[in-house]
Scaffold this active site. Structure first.
Site, mmCIF file in Angstrom:
data_model
loop_
_atom_site.group_PDB
_atom_site.id
_atom_site.type_symbol
_atom_site.label_atom_id
_atom_site.label_comp_id
_atom_site.label_asym_id
_atom_site.label_seq_id
_atom_site.Cartn_x
_atom_site.Cartn_y
_atom_site.Cartn_z
ATOM 1 N N CYS A 57 0.825 -1.218 0.000
ATOM 2 C CA CYS A 57 0.000 0.000 0.000
ATOM 3 C C CYS A 57 0.859 1.269 0.000
ATOM 4 O O CYS A 57 1.682 1.475 0.894
ATOM 5 C CB CYS A 57 -0.910 -0.025 1.228
ATOM 6 S SG CYS A 57 -1.739 1.538 1.570
ATOM 7 N N GLY A 58 0.655 2.132 -0.989
ATOM 8 C CA GLY A 58 1.417 3.377 -1.093
ATOM 9 C C GLY A 58 1.188 4.316 0.087
ATOM 10 O O GLY A 58 2.130 4.932 0.591
ATOM 11 N N HIS A 59 -0.065 4.425 0.549
ATOM 12 C CA HIS A 59 -0.364 5.294 1.696
ATOM 13 C C HIS A 59 0.319 4.771 2.960
ATOM 14 O O HIS A 59 0.782 5.554 3.798
ATOM 15 C CB HIS A 59 -1.872 5.403 1.912
ATOM 16 C CG HIS A 59 -2.582 6.132 0.830
ATOM 17 N ND1 HIS A 59 -2.426 7.473 0.601
ATOM 18 C CD2 HIS A 59 -3.456 5.687 -0.116
ATOM 19 C CE1 HIS A 59 -3.167 7.834 -0.428
ATOM 20 N NE2 HIS A 59 -3.801 6.771 -0.892
ATOM 21 N N CYS A 60 0.376 3.443 3.091
ATOM 22 C CA CYS A 60 1.047 2.835 4.251
ATOM 23 C C CYS A 60 2.539 3.131 4.216
ATOM 24 O O CYS A 60 3.140 3.462 5.248
ATOM 25 C CB CYS A 60 0.821 1.320 4.273
ATOM 26 S SG CYS A 60 -0.919 0.833 4.373
#
Length: 191
Positions: A57-60
């Site tokens: 996950c990019g946001h993670c």
């Protein structure tokens, strides 16, 4: 010549190992939670902030350094709260148990209560939330002066104040006060 090259290679290996150890120590501020250790490590009455994430996950990935800074600062200040993380790809049972449907999801656990963290994602936002959750939700004041001092000395972030007036003896034996305190704790941080 061969001896010098061997010494240089050995020195590089030692320095690489030291760098890896330093990086690992920096990452140890956030507790890695698994199905095996979750209940034991989250059983705290002061609470634990937990990030449920997916490695892809990019946001993670974007949140990770901020979250680590917060955990390091919490540790530096000696606050009685921990930050944890759950890899939902590896820990599907925990993802299901907490109904995690999107990443990252951050929950605050305390005394068996689970609440979703809804504030900002900067270190300052996390630290403000942690400070608020560490405050007692119910504060006893002994008179008008103490009440005025408590609520005029600093601006209230969440300006909701309920007053339960009773003597000390009444407070200790009051079922209504016990319910009041329980509700205040449950509502704490939800504004």
């Amino acid at each position: 010549m061969r001896r010098r090259r061997s010494g240089t290679i050995l020195l590089l290996l030692v320095l690489t190992a030291l760098a890896a150890l330093v990086a690992q120590a920096a990452a140890e501020h956030v507790v890695v939670l698994t199905e095996e250790n979750f209940d034991e490590l989250t059983d705290t009455n002061k609470g634990m902030l937990i990030e449920f994430y997916a490695p892809w996950c990019g946001h993670c990935k974007q949140l990770q350094p901020q979250y680590e800074k917060v955990a390091a600062e919490v540790e530096r200040q000696g606050l009685p709260i921990k930050l944890g993380k759950v890899d939902c790809v590896a820990e599907k049972a925990l993802q299901t148990r907490f109904g995690i449907k999107s990443f990252p999801t951050i929950l605050f656990l305390r005394d068996g209560e689970v609440r979703k963290y809804k504030s900002g994602r900067t270190p300052a936002d996390f630290l403000a939330y942690i400070d608020m959750m560490l405050e007692e939700p119910v504060v006893a004041v002994s008179g008008k002066r103490q009440l005025a001092k408590r609520y005029t000395s600093k601006p209230l972030e969440h300006p909701v104040v309920f007053l339960f007036a009773a003597s000390k003896a009444q407070l200790q034996s009051s079922v209504a006060y016990a319910v009041y305190e329980s509700v205040a704790r449950k509502l704490q941080g939800s504004a």
